[in-house]
Design an enzyme around this catalytic site. Structure first.
Site, short mmCIF file in Angstrom:
data_model
loop_
_atom_site.label_atom_id
_atom_site.label_comp_id
_atom_site.label_asym_id
_atom_site.label_seq_id
_atom_site.Cartn_x
_atom_site.Cartn_y
_atom_site.Cartn_z
N VAL A 1 0.82 -1.20 0.00
CA VAL A 1 0.00 0.00 0.00
C VAL A 1 0.86 1.27 0.00
CG1 VAL A 1 -1.64 1.33 1.34
CG2 VAL A 1 -1.93 -1.13 1.08
N ALA A 2 1.88 1.25 0.85
CA ALA A 2 2.70 2.45 0.99
C ALA A 2 3.44 2.78 -0.30
CB ALA A 2 3.70 2.26 2.13
N GLU B 1 -0.32 6.66 -5.04
CA GLU B 1 -1.68 7.13 -5.34
C GLU B 1 -1.79 8.65 -5.34
OE1 GLU B 1 -0.70 6.13 -2.14
OE2 GLU B 1 -2.46 4.96 -1.60
N ASP C 1 -1.53 34.17 -37.63
CA ASP C 1 -2.10 35.16 -38.54
C ASP C 1 -1.36 36.46 -38.31
OD1 ASP C 1 -4.12 33.71 -39.67
OD2 ASP C 1 -5.53 34.12 -38.02
N ASN D 1 4.10 8.01 4.30
CA ASN D 1 3.49 8.30 3.00
C ASN D 1 2.54 9.48 3.03
OD1 ASN D 1 4.62 6.43 1.36
ND2 ASN D 1 2.67 5.90 0.45
N ASP E 1 5.34 12.50 2.51
CA ASP E 1 5.28 12.58 1.04
C ASP E 1 4.08 13.39 0.58
OD1 ASP E 1 7.33 10.89 1.28
OD2 ASP E 1 6.37 9.14 0.41
P1 ATP Z 1 -4.41 37.81 -41.84
O1 ATP Z 1 -4.62 36.62 -42.71
O2 ATP Z 1 -3.01 38.22 -41.66
O3 ATP Z 1 -5.16 37.77 -40.56
P2 ATP Z 1 -6.49 39.19 -42.95
O4 ATP Z 1 -7.30 38.22 -42.20
O5 ATP Z 1 -6.84 40.63 -42.81
O6 ATP Z 1 -4.99 39.01 -42.69
P3 ATP Z 1 -7.93 38.70 -45.15
O7 ATP Z 1 -9.02 39.19 -44.29
O8 ATP Z 1 -7.99 37.36 -45.74
O9 ATP Z 1 -6.59 38.82 -44.42
O10 ATP Z 1 -7.75 39.77 -46.26
C1 ATP Z 1 -7.04 39.46 -47.41
C2 ATP Z 1 -7.06 40.62 -48.34
O11 ATP Z 1 -8.39 40.92 -48.67
C3 ATP Z 1 -6.49 41.90 -47.76
O12 ATP Z 1 -5.11 42.00 -48.04
C4 ATP Z 1 -7.26 42.97 -48.48
O13 ATP Z 1 -6.62 43.29 -49.69
C5 ATP Z 1 -8.58 42.31 -48.77
N1 ATP Z 1 -9.62 42.72 -47.82
C6 ATP Z 1 -9.59 42.62 -46.49
N2 ATP Z 1 -10.73 43.06 -45.95
C7 ATP Z 1 -11.51 43.43 -46.97
C8 ATP Z 1 -12.85 43.96 -47.07
N3 ATP Z 1 -13.59 44.18 -46.02
N4 ATP Z 1 -13.33 44.21 -48.30
C9 ATP Z 1 -12.60 43.97 -49.39
N5 ATP Z 1 -11.37 43.48 -49.35
C10 ATP Z 1 -10.81 43.21 -48.17
#
Ligand code: ATP
Length: 879
Positions: free
Chosen positions: A285-286, A290, A332, A705, A709
């Site tokens: 046991v010791a 556990e 991102d 124990n 411990d």
């Molecule tokens: P990341 O991927 O780094 O997070 P993000 O999410 O902003 O960047 P997206 O949102 O996919 O990237 O945007 C990609 C591209 O789309 C941008 O570089 C821009 O040119 C265009 N874009 C972003 N927002 C809009 C919008 N609201 N309307 C039209 N075009 C857009």
């Protein structure tokens, strides 16, 4: 008549709702009182009493109970026997169960608190205002706003739908998203999947947006009906817990074998049968670790709590462990590495002139911005009486703010050119289009990534625009191109193919998104910790590279790959070359999964960030999926292992550091408990083999124990991160918990404890010359063995705190551990000195000389360990 068969107007009239302003607070409160909250009934939790019984029915506890019964039997049948031993065994069993229960309960509570942090929110219209509320607070009649990526919080009738598609697999099993239409009507009886004017709780908005009026909440929803009991997946064990579980079982087996051997030897040596049985049982046991599992749960839950404080909410417990092993973070750019506070800096219209909008705005630049503002969903909200705020997608917020700051309003332009249709923006298309009425004519406006739009333009100075786009990118500016088409009549089709082609180029807008101040430091910190940061972005390769360079992610332009290049290479090729790249630009969320898998094939443990609906597969495929708490959709959050409440890259690095600490603390607990337990097995086994009799009695072993411990052991879970933990390489993916020489330490310490305890026992039992006042006897030997075993264990906890010398680790960094160690020493000493306790634990008074031996022997293992640590640190500095 079913709700989906009713006309929208009838539903609204029946519920008596003003759909322009939604419910007011009074109505909401009244309804909440009548109908309850919008949540599912939870599965009943195991009661404390049941848990207690659960602990008591543990195999080791049952063995102990048998031992207690035998002890009582001996007390009755032999005249010198007493009942104290049996009672003490039972008391220890109960104390142990209570201790484990309390600790476990604390850990569970903090994990349950996490669940409530993962609470979903919904956008509703109440008292004329759009507001975010916890989904739990919804009532029938609430007008909810649906957006791509959101989880539908209740069953609702659709009031308005713009390209609204909903993924209903959770309810219908159909994984293809279905279209929803506000105007759909029917008289027929339809299955859930065909009710196009209804949305159902728990399903996901895959595309578009809309409004709906809640028709059922909580258990009355379709999901509530099938999921009568919704069990949370909280109780699953982590891989490490499973591994340690099986380790515990193996050590237990070892203990059982040792116990059997001890028993057989005892019988062979004519020791009293029942006493031998008691020793064997107590050894079994010791030596069973556990407390190990409780300490592991505690360490995990403590780590989770610390991560919450650092803005990372753990959704799946195993992530705590995986974080410590992560060696690649794919992040991102926008919002995670940068601030997501876009600002328009430059506008190009035609020719050579680029307008710096901060210095001087021109009418032509304003026209470009106004057109882009028309094609956006960012809204101006009144915050206080005299202040306004633009809310929405940051790219659009930047455009609309630039317009508003220059004495124009979005409202005024919208009134002039009312919108008639929209093709929403999404990260895969990278463009967005709206159609407006312009007098008798119609205009479609498209805005988006320049390179995606370029082939769709027919008119405009495209050559110059390409040069300007490149120039903007090199300055780390995000470029949005704006184009339009005029139609004499209402366009015949509102499709991308029709509207987003043959366009006129209007101009380019360059905007900046400054890096977060903490990103650069966090990337450097990750690098020192052996973790590579990879930037994945939808932005243009030139813009992305410029920012990556600033942040220290990229040193040479060839480390950046564009989405187009990525599409050209095979998965095998990508796996071969993936280590060469640190920036992926103009990629779609769908590409992320290829990058994750390529890294994983090289053996890497990958953390990946994501926020959108299409990020969910990559988040799931990665080893640690990190969803954005602020900008993230519900879909991304539910696919992720952790949620970053501040959307910050630096938080991931902090979480990794915490993950490493958790792993190290578990190793420390394994080191501590196993060296103590294994030495107990050795001590009893060797003494019996040498024919020296039992060196400790059952009760003493149990006491060591629990007190020596258990008490300090629990506090190991609170050890702070060791200095330099983030300067080491990540923990290898499949490294055994004993890896990196831990098993050698355990063996080394077990042998040391065995030697000092057995020598102490020998001196007390057989060497008369040790003291002139107290002669050698079996009881003196047992007392010495008991105390040396206990004290050396307590002191050993300081050894286990760090791989460095105990003098280098501050006592104040884990006060609880020090307090527990002092308490344990105090209790052990009281047992040795106070006559009533001496009787209970079969301990006899000792001479000063005996005490000198006990103290110095208990400290010897620490001294030896210090010497070894010193030797290693010396050779390390020589390296
Ligand atoms: P990341 O991927 O780094 O997070 P993000 O999410 O902003 O960047 P997206 O949102 O996919 O990237 O945007 C990609 C591209 O789309 C941008 O570089 C821009 O040119 C265009 N874009 C972003 N927002 C809009 C919008 N609201 N309307 C039209 N075009 C857009």
């Amino acid at each position: 008549m079913k709700i989906y068969q009713e006309k929208v107007g009838a539903v609204i009239a029946r519920l008596k709702i003003n759909i322009e302003s939604g419910l007011n607070l009074e109505e909401v409160q009244k309804k909440q009182k009548q109908e309850g909250m919008n949540r599912f009934d939870e599965a009943k939790k195991e009661s404390i009493f049941k848990k207690f019984i659960h602990h008591l029915t543990d195999v080791t506890t049952i063995i102990l109970m048998v031992a207690a019964i035998i002890s009582f039997y001996m007390a009755i049948t032999t005249d010198h026997g007493d009942y104290v031993e049996g009672m003490m065994i039972i008391a220890i069993v109960i104390i142990n169960a209570v201790l484990a229960l309390v600790q476990e309960n604390n850990a569970e509570k903090s994990l349950a608190a996490l669940q409530s942090m993962n609470q979903q929110t919904t956008k509703v219209l109440r008292e004329g205002q759009e507001q975010m509320i916890p989904s739990e607070e919804l009532v029938v009649g609430d007008v909810i706003l649906l957006e791509a990526g959101g989880v539908i919080p209740a069953d609702a009738r659709v009031l308005e739908s713009i390209q609204l598609r909903v993924e209903e697999s959770a309810l219908t099993g159909e994984s293809e998203a279905v279209e929803k239409h506000a105007e759909f009507t029917t008289d027929e009886e339809l299955s859930l999947g065909d009710q196009q004017n209804m949305v159902f709780s728990g399903c996901l908005v895959a595309n578009g947006r809309g409004r709906a009026i809640v028709t059922a909440i909580g258990m009355k929803t379709e999901m509530g009906k099938i999921a009568k009991l919704l069990n949370q997946e909280g109780s699953k064990k982590t891989p490490l817990q499973n591994r340690l579980d099986s380790l515990g079982k193996r050590v237990s087996l070892l203990a059982l074998i040792a116990a059997a051997i001890v028993f057989i030897i005892g019988v062979y040596q004519n020791e009293p049968l029942l006493e031998m049985f008691m020793t064997a049982v107590s050894l079994a046991v010791a030596a069973v670790p556990e407390t190990l599992m409780v300490i592991v749960t505690l360490t995990l839950s403590f780590g989770v709590q610390k991560m919450v404080k650092k803005h990372a909410i753990i959704r799946k417990l195993p992530a705590v462990e995986t974080l410590g092993t992560a060696n690649v973070i794919c992040s991102d750019k926008t919002g995670t590495l940068t601030q997501n506070k876009m600002q328009v800096r430059r506008v190009w219209f035609r020719g050579d002139t680029v307008v710096d909008v901060e210095e001087a705005m021109t009418d032509e630049a304003m026209e470009v911005l106004k057109m882009a503002a028309l094609c956006s969903n960012a809204k101006v909200e009144q915050v206080e009486e005299d202040s306004q705020q633009v809310v929405g997608n940051p790219t659009e917020v930047a455009i609309v703010s630039a317009v508003e700051n220059n004495y124009h309003t979005k409202k005024e332009i919208e009134e002039k050119y009312p919108r008639v249709a929209e093709l929403p923006f999404d990260s895969s298309r990278k463009v967005m289009t709206t159609v407006h009425k312009m007098g008798k004519k119609y205009i479609s406006i498209t805005k988006g990534a320049f390179d995606v739009m370029l082939p769709k333009f027919r008119f405009g100075d495209l050559e110059q625009a390409t040069v300007v786009n490149d120039r903007f990118g090199k300055k780390a500016l995000r470029v949005i191109a704006v184009g339009f088409r005029i139609f004499e009549e209402k366009p015949s089709a509102f499709t991308s193919e029709y509207l987003e082609n043959e366009m006129n180029l209007m101009g380019l807008i360059g905007m900046i998104d400054p890096p977060r101040p903490e990103s650069k430091g966090a990337i450097a910190r990750a690098k020192r910790a052996g973790i590579k940061t990879v930037m994945i972005t939808g932005d243009h390769v030139v813009t992305a590279s410029a920012i990556a360079k600033e942040l220290g992610i990229l040193t040479h332009a060839k480390e950046a790959m564009s989405g187009a290049e990525l599409h050209q290479i095979t998965d095998e090729e990508l796996t071969k070359r993936v280590k060469e790249y640190s920036v992926y630009a103009r990629v779609t969320p769908e590409d992320k999964i290829r990058i994750v898998k390529a890294w994983q094939k090289t053996g890497a443990v990958v953390a990946m960030t994501g926020d959108g609906v299409n990020d969910a597969p990559a988040l799931k495929a990665s080893d640690v999926g990190c969803a954005m708490g602020i900008a993230g959709t519900d879909v991304a959050k539910s696919a992720a292992d952790i949620v970053l409440t501040d959307d910050n890259f630096a938080t991931i690095v902090d979480a990794v550091a915490e993950g490493r600490t958790v792993y190290k603390n578990i190793r420390k607990a394994v080191n501590f408990l196993l060296s103590c337990n294994i030495s107990e097995i050795f001590v009893v086994l060797i003494a019996m083999l040498l024919g020296w009799g039992a060196p400790v009695i059952a009760l003493q072993l149990l006491f060591v124990n629990v007190v020596a411990d258990g008490l300090p052991g629990f506090a190991l879970s609170r050890e702070k991160a060791e200095e330099g933990a983030m300067k080491e390489k990540p923990i290898a993916k499949n490294q055994s918990i004993f890896g990196d020489g831990l098993w050698k330490w355990i063996l080394f310490n077990s042998i040391l404890f065995t030697i000092v305890t057995l020598t102490g026992y020998y001196l007390g039992s057989f060497v008369d010359g040790v003291s002139t006042t107290v002669g050698a006897s079996h009881e003196v030997g047992q007392t010495m063995a008991f105390l040396i075993l206990g004290y050396s264990s307590i002191v050993h906890i300081f050894n286990c705190r760090s791989s460095q010398s105990i003098f280098k680790v501050s006592l104040s960094s884990n006060k609880q551990l020090v307090e527990m160690a002092v308490l344990a020493i105090f209790i052990m000493t009281m047992v040795a000195l106070l006559p009533p306790l001496q009787t209970i634990f079969s301990v006899v008074p000792l001479s000063m000389n005996h005490w000198r031996i006990i103290i110095s022997f208990s400290l010897l293992p620490v001294l030896a360990t210090e010497l070894v640590k010193f030797h290693y640190s010396d050779t390390e500095t020589e390296d």
